[in-house]
Design an enzyme around this catalytic site. Structure first.
Site, mmCIF file in Angstrom:
data_model
loop_
_atom_site.group_PDB
_atom_site.id
_atom_site.type_symbol
_atom_site.label_atom_id
_atom_site.label_comp_id
_atom_site.label_asym_id
_atom_site.label_seq_id
_atom_site.Cartn_x
_atom_site.Cartn_y
_atom_site.Cartn_z
ATOM 1 N N ASP A 68 0.864 -1.269 0.162
ATOM 2 C CA ASP A 68 -0.001 0.109 0.109
ATOM 3 C C ASP A 68 0.857 1.206 0.043
ATOM 4 O O ASP A 68 1.454 1.892 1.165
ATOM 5 C CB ASP A 68 -0.766 0.102 1.276
ATOM 6 C CG ASP A 68 -1.806 1.239 1.144
ATOM 7 O OD1 ASP A 68 -1.695 1.976 0.320
ATOM 8 O OD2 ASP A 68 -2.482 1.424 2.460
ATOM 9 N N ASP A 109 -17.436 4.825 -0.950
ATOM 10 C CA ASP A 109 -16.151 4.586 -0.351
ATOM 11 C C ASP A 109 -16.696 4.093 1.116
ATOM 12 O O ASP A 109 -17.685 3.932 1.665
ATOM 13 C CB ASP A 109 -15.149 5.643 -0.384
ATOM 14 C CG ASP A 109 -13.863 4.981 -0.263
ATOM 15 O OD1 ASP A 109 -13.632 4.136 0.506
ATOM 16 O OD2 ASP A 109 -12.797 5.765 -1.007
ATOM 17 N N ASP A 156 -10.176 -3.175 -1.820
ATOM 18 C CA ASP A 156 -9.141 -2.056 -1.538
ATOM 19 C C ASP A 156 -8.242 -2.752 -0.542
ATOM 20 O O ASP A 156 -8.761 -3.583 0.223
ATOM 21 C CB ASP A 156 -9.747 -0.514 -1.236
ATOM 22 C CG ASP A 156 -8.687 0.258 -1.349
ATOM 23 O OD1 ASP A 156 -7.793 0.204 -1.602
ATOM 24 O OD2 ASP A 156 -9.084 1.474 -1.046
ATOM 25 N N ARG A 214 -7.440 -3.598 -6.001
ATOM 26 C CA ARG A 214 -6.055 -2.995 -6.077
ATOM 27 C C ARG A 214 -4.987 -3.931 -6.147
ATOM 28 O O ARG A 214 -4.157 -3.667 -6.882
ATOM 29 C CB ARG A 214 -6.104 -1.939 -4.925
ATOM 30 C CG ARG A 214 -4.833 -1.122 -5.047
ATOM 31 C CD ARG A 214 -4.792 0.057 -3.929
ATOM 32 N NE ARG A 214 -4.391 -0.419 -2.797
ATOM 33 C CZ ARG A 214 -4.510 0.372 -1.572
ATOM 34 N NH1 ARG A 214 -4.835 1.781 -1.688
ATOM 35 N NH2 ARG A 214 -4.389 -0.240 -0.388
ATOM 36 N N ASP A 274 -3.215 4.942 -5.762
ATOM 37 C CA ASP A 274 -3.353 6.191 -5.244
ATOM 38 C C ASP A 274 -2.395 7.158 -5.786
ATOM 39 O O ASP A 274 -1.328 7.512 -5.154
ATOM 40 C CB ASP A 274 -3.152 6.289 -3.749
ATOM 41 C CG ASP A 274 -4.249 5.332 -2.877
ATOM 42 O OD1 ASP A 274 -5.218 5.329 -3.448
ATOM 43 O OD2 ASP A 274 -3.943 5.310 -1.783
ATOM 44 N N HIS A 299 -12.068 9.462 -9.710
ATOM 45 C CA HIS A 299 -12.058 9.090 -8.095
ATOM 46 C C HIS A 299 -11.272 10.345 -7.386
ATOM 47 O O HIS A 299 -10.390 10.763 -8.107
ATOM 48 C CB HIS A 299 -11.416 7.873 -7.872
ATOM 49 C CG HIS A 299 -11.436 7.223 -6.472
ATOM 50 N ND1 HIS A 299 -12.636 7.567 -5.749
ATOM 51 C CD2 HIS A 299 -10.563 6.624 -5.579
ATOM 52 C CE1 HIS A 299 -12.179 7.034 -4.518
ATOM 53 N NE2 HIS A 299 -10.948 6.392 -4.415
#
Length: 958
Positions: free
Chosen positions: A301, A447, A560, A620, A636, A694
């Site tokens: 991440d 979300d 996610d 993701r 991201d 997004h």
């Protein structure tokens, strides 16, 4: 959890959710901070300690060539299995011959064991074995050092361990400081004998001798050699501190199995460019890594990632392609542990070309790409894919890991998302504004804030008191909704997901057998062990409408944080010594975790419909095989021009790894884009496979109608252009589900002999018909376009013609998306403006025919119901269109009983050489059609043929 722990949780969440700067690279390891990687990198080229024991090699009843490899440093024997595969591939596996416990082998990625072809040994001597299979592939296996060279029809295309960088750390018991190394499971004497045989110290009668030809054997020399080997063995067994435990920042990784890494070098003789191994924010053509960190594959991440870096991101596919003018080949390293890859340029070893007569052409130096792959654990399990075309490589690779799934029609349309739409009223207003401003949209996303305290499969009843009503309102318009579902489970005994998971022992454990606890959005969290099928089945059941309260058939999901993300873990992920099913450590399966989570959610969506409806899940984290389950996005990113530009090579690289359904957050997730950047990003996103806007919770609202009128109108036109091309996109995805080909392709894939395309990443192809070159630089009002090939190219807006091969500098004002149709192609469109794709089902088609230099063109069209699995029962239409000798013909390629009400509304022929006197439709009867010309009589428009698009018919120009 006490007050201080709660405060720390909040601090972690704030740090991740509201970053004040770019990625903190200190949170992630460099190669020098990674013990196993450092040990592999320290192996000296040309000093290999591995030798093939040639007398052990034999072809089994299944046609597989098996034998042993000896580590001449420590006496450990390895087994090697070399498979010839029917679809022009080679697989080889290296494992310990007698490990003290099993080593992890990747499961659930290969869809079925590929069919094998029997090897034939052509010749064998004291130093090598030459063997062939019937597909024209020859292997030369050299004994010392162990090396394999693979030839395809007398052309050397792969060299394995040619630089001698192989390393295989065997499982062992930890010994106390000063303790002598153990001899192992009865192998040391055998190993010593084998070493002596290999290096020439033993005669045929078993007596020790001097290995150098022509020199006598003096008494004691054999024993001296044995003592030297024993001394070398002891030297090899000297242990470094990080072999049994390793500390990074405040985290200590205890390694009860000790060092377990595997490494191998692979060379591509005759190649200068390699591609693939996503995911990295880097160029399409991979760079050499000398002087910098290698490419890393370890799902992490990494928010607001930096560009032009080889650091790991959210997904990992260990597939590399090499391409030159003659061919494309692939290498698939099937290992789910942390992996690093070094790349360097070199000149091919001519001595190996010369080992087989006529196997090298010419006398000039042959370029070569050298690669070095090393993983923390597991075995060496590698597929060599021989192509010879890029199309062949993609087909061969996806025959192993699965063809891409066919997504439902709505999912390839436009999606609107942000973190977060506040409540039901906010959703209602967003939905209404798309209609008020005549902007198509298929899906609105929610979300993490829509849940009850980040408890997935729940709703915040204050903000979303009646989610069923909200979904029904969207459904009445043909729209869908996507809600987020993450893998971390809030540790709350009153939360049904946690209590059930705890009571059934479904969660990943710590190395002491207790439940693993990490911090993520809810705070204290547990993580289901999705490597277990029973856990995946349990999770899948939660997507049922009975359990997921308020859900409806038009509700889909988004996965996610499934790397998995653990805010307080090492490198923001799970501890490597955590335990999964059957005692496997997390280090063994890390890169598979996101795939297994994606798999569970996809299976849940299919199950909830009784197996009738196609799923849509965005993930993701990903791995090889993810293409079977859904779409991915690049994570991201930031609202910066560099991130817009980087989206193209990132998505192209993911497509080359077998995953065609990918996109990037339009506008950038972090920060606030200015109106020019946002406009250009919509234009780019409209021509990428997954099209979703997004934004971060801390950004300004940026829905299209909030922009100035000019920008809003340009964005609306871009989205409408996407909708007009949905028949073309859907056909591309259907073909991809059959062939494995990406829908968004690098230029070199369509023009494989044009060296000018080999490093291109600012323009690309959609299928074989559209060239797209998005504007990705601030203030730019021109575009430099390279038109390859001999056929003309036509601007899709102006129909202006450009002849290749040539480069042109063209005007590209803010309202212009540089898109060009290739001469020789036919593209289907639906040009009626609708609010969403569901309302276009019966709309008529336009066929745009771009004539090639020979006056011909071809195209295809796939139609089904857009949502169910009925197509697997042949309930679809698949037609081919061909224009030749002034005739446009439509004929069925495959399909069955499916019918459509859609009809042919218009035919546009670009590049017509002469205007016909009449145009006729030949179907059940012959009908004369009206037509007009434009653009200096080079464009012919035939209006309202009126024939059903699913029937056979001919339009004749005379």
């Amino acid at each position: 959890m006490n007050a201080w722990q709660s405060l720390l949780v909040c601090a972690f969440i704030v740090a991740v959710a509201y970053p004040s700067h770019a990625v903190d690279k200190s949170n992630f390891k460099t190669v020098e901070q990674c013990g196993f990687a450092r040990r592999n990198r320290n192996v000296e080229p040309g000093q290999s300690h591995y030798a093939a024991v040639l007398d052990s090699f034999a072809i089994g009843g299944d046609g597989v060539l098996r034998g042993n490899i000896l580590n001449t440093k420590n006496g450990v024997l390895l087994s090697v299995e070399i498979y010839g595969l029917r679809d022009r591939m080679i697989r080889f596996k290296v494992n310990e011959l007698s490990p003290i416990k099993p080593r992890y082998e990747v499961e659930d990625v290969i869809v079925e064991e590929p069919a094998t072809i029997r090897w034939t040994i052509n010749k064998q001597d004291s130093s090598s074995i030459e063997a062939t299979i019937s597909t024209g592939i020859t292997m030369l296996l050299s004994a010392q050092p162990f090396r394999m060279d693979f030839y395809d029809n007398k052309q050397l295309v792969f060299s394995v361990n040619s630089r001698g960088l192989m390393k295989f750390e065997h499982l062992r018991e930890r010994r106390n400081v000063g303790q002598q190394p153990e001899e192992g499971p009865g192998l040391l004497d055998l190993a010593k004998d084998a070493i002596l045989d290999l290096v020439g110290f033993r005669s045929e009668e078993g007596e020790d001798k001097q290995g150098e030809e022509g020199e006598g054997n003096e008494e004691g020399e054999g024993e001296q050699a044995g003592e030297e080997l024993k001394q070398e063995e002891e030297e090899e067994e000297v242990e470094e501190p990080d072999m049994w435990e390793e500390t990074f920042k405040s985290h200590t990784d205890r390694k009860p199995n000790g060092p377990t890494s595997v490494g191998m070098d692979f060379s591509f003789p005759g190649f200068e460019h390699v591609y693939g191994i996503p995911e990295h924010a880097d160029t399409l053509a991979l760079k050499t890594t000398g002087g910098s960190d290698p490419y890393r594959l370890y799902n992490l991440d990494v928010f607001e990632y930096e560009l032009d870096k080889r650091m790991a991101l959210y997904g990992s596919v260990p597939l590399m392609l090499a391409h030159n003018k003659e061919r494309t080949v692939g290498l698939f390293w099937l290992n789910a542990a942390e992996t690093w890859i070094d790349i360097s340029s070199n000149t091919a070893d001519k001595s190996m070309f010369g080992r087989m007569l006529d196997y090298v052409k010419g006398e000039s130096d042959v370029p070569q790409v050298d690669t070095h792959w090393y993983s923390e654990s597991g075995i060496i399990d590698t597929f060599l894919i021989f192509g010879p075309s890029a199309m062949d490589v993609m087909s061969q690779y996806t025959s192993l890991t699965g063809k891409p799934y066919l997504p439902p029609l709505f999912s390839i349309a436009y999606h609107q998302c942000r973190w977060n739409y506040n409540d039901e009223e906010d959703v209602k207003q967003v939905d209404a504004n798309f209609d008020a401003h005549d902007i198509p949209c298929d899906v609105i996303w929610l979300d993490i804030e829509h849940t009850d305290g980040k408890r997935y499969f729940t709703w915040d009843t204050h903000k979303f008191p009646d989610p069923g009503r909200m979904l029904d309102h969207l459904g009445a318009k043909g729209r869908k909704m996507v809600t987020i579902v993450d893998p971390h489970v809030h540790r709350d005994n009153n939360y049904f997901m946690y209590s059930e998971g705890k009571n059934n022992g479904y969660f990943v454990q710590k190395n002491d057998g207790s439940e693993f606890e990490g911090w993520c959005w809810p705070g204290s969290s547990s993580y289901p062990d999705f490597t277990r099928k029973d856990v995946r089945d349990w999770w899948a059941d939660k997507l049922s409408h009975q359990i997921y309260a308020g859900s409806r058939p038009n509700l889909f999901n988004w996965n996610d944080m499934n790397e998995p993300s653990v805010f307080n873990g090492p490198e923001v992920t799970m501890h490597k010594d955590s335990l999964h099913a059957n005692g496997w450590e997390h280090r063994d399966v890390h890169n598979l975790y996101g795939l297994y989570f994606h798999m569970a959610n996809t299976e849940g969506q299919i199950k909830r419909s009784g197996g009738t409806e196609r799923p849509f899940i965005l993930t993701r984290a990903f791995y090889a095989g993810t293409q079977r389950y859904g779409a991915i996005w690049t994570g991201d990113n930031a609202a910066e021009w560099g991130h817009l530009k980087a989206s193209n090579p990132m998505i192209l690289s993911i497509g080359l790894a077998g995953i065609p359904f990918a996109g990037a957050d339009v506008g950038g997730f972090f920060k606030n884009p200015d109106e020019e950047l946002l406009t250009r990003w919509y234009q780019a996103g409209a021509y990428q496979p997954f099209f979703r806007a997004h934004a971060h919770i801390d950004t300004k609202r940026r829905e299209p109608w909030l922009l100035q009128e000019e920008n809003k109108n340009i964005i609306r036109s871009a989205i409408r252009a996407r909708y007009a091309l949905l028949p073309f996109w859907y056909t591309l995805f259907f073909n991809s589900s059959k062939t494995g080909l990406p829908v968004m392709r690098p230029m070199w894939m369509e023009f494989p002999t044009d060296v000018d395309t080999f490093t291109m990443e600012d323009q690309y192809m959609l299928g074989d018909a559209l060239l797209v070159s998005p504007v990705t630089e601030r203030g730019l009002r021109t575009a430099t376009i390279y038109f390859p090939g001999a056929d003309p190219w036509y601007d899709v807006d102006t129909y202006f013609t450009y002849q290749g091969p040539a480069t042109h500098n063209l005007a590209a004002d803010l309202d212009k998306i540089p898109v060009f149709q290739r001469g020789g192609s036919i593209i289907p469109r639906k040009e009626r403006v609708r609010r969403c794709s569901a309302l276009t089902v019966d709309d008529p088609y336009t066929l745009t025919i771009a004539l090639g230099r020979d006056g011909t063109a071809k195209g295809d069209l796939y139609i089904d119901d857009g949502h169910s699995f009925d197509y697997k029962e042949q309930k679809f239409i698949y037609r081919e269109f061909e224009f030749s000798t002034n005739r446009l013909q439509s004929r069925a390629v495959s399909g069955g009983s499916f019918t459509t009400k859609s009809w042919l509304e218009r035919v546009v022929i670009i590049g017509i050489k002469s205007v016909p006197q009449k145009v006729e439709l030949i179907s059940q009867t012959t009908t004369q059609l009206s037509f007009t010309t434009s653009h200096n009589r080079q464009v012919l428009t035939i209006r309202k043929p009126g024939v059903n698009i699913g029937q056979d018919w001919t339009i004749r120009l005379s």
